[in-house]
Design a protein around this motif. Sequence first.
Motif, mmCIF file in Angstrom:
data_model
loop_
_atom_site.group_PDB
_atom_site.id
_atom_site.type_symbol
_atom_site.label_atom_id
_atom_site.label_comp_id
_atom_site.label_asym_id
_atom_site.label_seq_id
_atom_site.Cartn_x
_atom_site.Cartn_y
_atom_site.Cartn_z
ATOM 1 N N LEU A 58 0.837 -1.211 0.000
ATOM 2 C CA LEU A 58 0.000 0.000 0.000
ATOM 3 C C LEU A 58 0.865 1.252 0.000
ATOM 4 C CD1 LEU A 58 -2.843 -0.924 2.518
ATOM 5 C CD2 LEU A 58 -2.864 -1.033 0.026
ATOM 6 N N PHE A 85 -7.913 -3.901 8.658
ATOM 7 C CA PHE A 85 -7.458 -2.667 9.297
ATOM 8 C C PHE A 85 -8.063 -2.508 10.682
ATOM 9 C CE2 PHE A 85 -7.451 -2.195 4.718
ATOM 10 C CZ PHE A 85 -6.165 -1.735 4.487
ATOM 11 N N VAL A 89 -12.965 -1.009 6.824
ATOM 12 C CA VAL A 89 -13.608 -0.223 5.779
ATOM 13 C C VAL A 89 -14.848 -0.993 5.339
ATOM 14 C CG1 VAL A 89 -13.363 0.736 3.469
ATOM 15 C CG2 VAL A 89 -11.390 0.672 5.016
ATOM 16 N N LEU A 91 -18.084 -1.128 2.992
ATOM 17 C CA LEU A 91 -18.763 -0.537 1.845
ATOM 18 C C LEU A 91 -20.220 -0.257 2.215
ATOM 19 C CD1 LEU A 91 -17.436 -2.773 -1.076
ATOM 20 C CD2 LEU A 91 -16.439 -0.710 -0.094
ATOM 21 N N ARG A 92 -20.806 0.718 1.561
ATOM 22 C CA ARG A 92 -22.202 1.079 1.841
ATOM 23 C C ARG A 92 -23.133 0.082 1.158
ATOM 24 N NH1 ARG A 92 -18.968 4.998 2.740
ATOM 25 N NH2 ARG A 92 -19.512 6.961 3.766
ATOM 26 N N LEU A 105 -13.675 -8.547 -7.445
ATOM 27 C CA LEU A 105 -12.348 -7.988 -7.732
ATOM 28 C C LEU A 105 -11.288 -9.083 -7.837
ATOM 29 C CD1 LEU A 105 -12.269 -4.719 -5.618
ATOM 30 C CD2 LEU A 105 -12.741 -5.032 -8.035
ATOM 31 N N ARG A 149 -14.373 -11.287 4.774
ATOM 32 C CA ARG A 149 -14.127 -10.739 3.438
ATOM 33 C C ARG A 149 -12.679 -11.018 3.005
ATOM 34 N NH1 ARG A 149 -15.467 -4.485 3.293
ATOM 35 N NH2 ARG A 149 -13.502 -4.471 4.399
ATOM 36 N N LEU B 126 -15.202 9.958 -0.409
ATOM 37 C CA LEU B 126 -15.395 8.518 -0.264
ATOM 38 C C LEU B 126 -14.095 7.759 -0.536
ATOM 39 C CD1 LEU B 126 -17.718 6.633 0.441
ATOM 40 C CD2 LEU B 126 -18.119 6.296 -1.992
ATOM 41 N N GLU B 129 -11.904 7.350 2.351
ATOM 42 C CA GLU B 129 -12.312 6.272 3.252
ATOM 43 C C GLU B 129 -12.015 4.885 2.667
ATOM 44 O OE1 GLU B 129 -16.444 6.607 4.383
ATOM 45 O OE2 GLU B 129 -16.467 4.487 4.905
ATOM 46 N N TYR B 130 -12.234 4.708 1.367
ATOM 47 C CA TYR B 130 -12.162 3.377 0.755
ATOM 48 C C TYR B 130 -10.781 3.027 0.219
ATOM 49 C CZ TYR B 130 -17.271 2.672 0.547
ATOM 50 O OH TYR B 130 -18.585 2.467 0.848
ATOM 51 N N GLU B 132 -7.618 2.461 0.996
ATOM 52 C CA GLU B 132 -6.745 1.355 1.402
ATOM 53 C C GLU B 132 -7.397 0.005 1.128
ATOM 54 O OE1 GLU B 132 -5.369 2.149 5.448
ATOM 55 O OE2 GLU B 132 -3.452 2.651 4.498
ATOM 56 N N HIS B 133 -8.684 -0.083 1.372
ATOM 57 C CA HIS B 133 -9.376 -1.353 1.136
ATOM 58 C C HIS B 133 -9.339 -1.727 -0.352
ATOM 59 C CE1 HIS B 133 -12.168 -4.619 1.361
ATOM 60 N NE2 HIS B 133 -13.086 -3.995 0.668
ATOM 61 N N LEU B 134 -9.647 -0.742 -1.197
ATOM 62 C CA LEU B 134 -9.691 -1.039 -2.631
ATOM 63 C C LEU B 134 -8.298 -1.333 -3.168
ATOM 64 C CD1 LEU B 134 -12.362 1.518 -3.887
ATOM 65 C CD2 LEU B 134 -12.601 -0.930 -3.535
#
Lengths: 242, 236
Positions: A58, A85, A89, A91-92, A105, A149, B126, B129-130, B132-134
């Motif tokens: 990352l 983490f 995180v 997702l909505r 993905l 996940r 957004l 927020e997202y 690192e995950h993506l």
Amino acid sequence: MSAPQSILPLEVRQLVYEAGGTRLLHDINLTLNHTQRTVILGPNGAGKSLLLRLCHGLLKPTSGEIVWRGAGTRDQPIRHQAMVFQRPVMLRRSAHANITHALKLRDVSRSERPERANAALALAGLSDLADRPARLMSGGEQQRLALARAWVTEPDVLFLDEPTASLDPAATRAVETLIEGFHAAGTKIIMATHDLGQARRLADEIVFLNKGRLLEHAPAKQFLERPDTREGRAFITGDLLW
Amino acid sequence: MNTILNAFAEAGVLLASFDSDFLAIVGLSLRVSLSAVLIACLIGFPLGAAVALFRFPGRGAVALMLNTFMGLPPVVVGLIVFLILSRSGPLGVLGLLFTPTAMIIAQAILVTPIIAALTRQIIEDLWGEYSEHLRSLNAGPLDTLGTLIYDARFSLSTAVLAGFGRAIAEVGAVMIVGGNIDHATRVMTTAIALETSKGNLATALGLGIVLLVIALAVNAGVQIINAMGARKDAIA
């Protein structure tokens, strides 16, 4: 996920990371094998999260190398890793859709996704909450969903950045049980924590960081009973490190 | 004061009568503005999201342009589109001037920066927020864009609403490129301007009321969708 196809071992060579002119990680050298659960231990600001993020890809190192030496390293190594983490995180979307999104993905076919997501939810004890919007779940449920996940992508390596730092003891126990499950299934665990109790429960080996330097890399028992360094002893006894 | 009251009464009669000319004007307004907003969304969502996500030379300038163009004066846009579409202009051969298509083009130009600029802000928040995950999932640019636009869908509906509000209420651009031709390019705003100058206050006011009711209905619709979405997907 068996050893011959794994991307491990991981070799970190002379890793340096700087941000805004400040050197945050100094010359880290480290080799991690696939069998042991590695806990990266150290006080706040030691560079634990940075080291995880650099290993996971990352962040880009300022200098030095991160090499996955295993026979399973063919394409992009990050596709064989997952990370959870401290603050998951979410997702909505529903819990179930959070997992199918990760599968998409990973190029899992549309028809396979629902079933695998259900299996992951069951593993994390979240089957009843499959349709619940992920962001309306409790902190512990969210972290279990994050682990489900990660699990569903079948990683060789799972990075965990203080996954229980904001959870209560019961939720912490549930998360630790899941981490044990990953380990039993052959996934390499690399976890950062500042929680000594957690290190005692989960670690096979300890990587001790302080102020951006790797001070010790030893079997857990050895480090937790007789640390080699003054900083290590101070951390174990709960003294402040200066 | 009497004039105003009379105008309201006559407007009510007009509304109740479902006059065909009147309905044609309302219909054309909706057609032009909705088409313009649709086109603006097709361009503005990806454009705004791209500016939010990708680092490229001139990114700051593009963001500044988008924010500036949010306030483009409609008459100026109308004039430019007029020059481009007029007989001697570069696209004159298409013969689009004084057609609804020309009006859609002009309004799309007005609305695109609004939707793109708001999208940029929403997606950037957004992404923070997202991200690192993506990135941990090794998501490519298209998957990243898709995930962010989908998950921001309720916030983005507010941007669409702002764009539609701008389009449906705008006079200058459609007047210049449409020409306010009866039964061809007359929309609510240009008709209001014309009827007012002719002294037909009732017709003007009737159209004004319809305009307000449409705005109210659209806003209410979006609010209901958002409330349902908030319950179902926890957008907060």
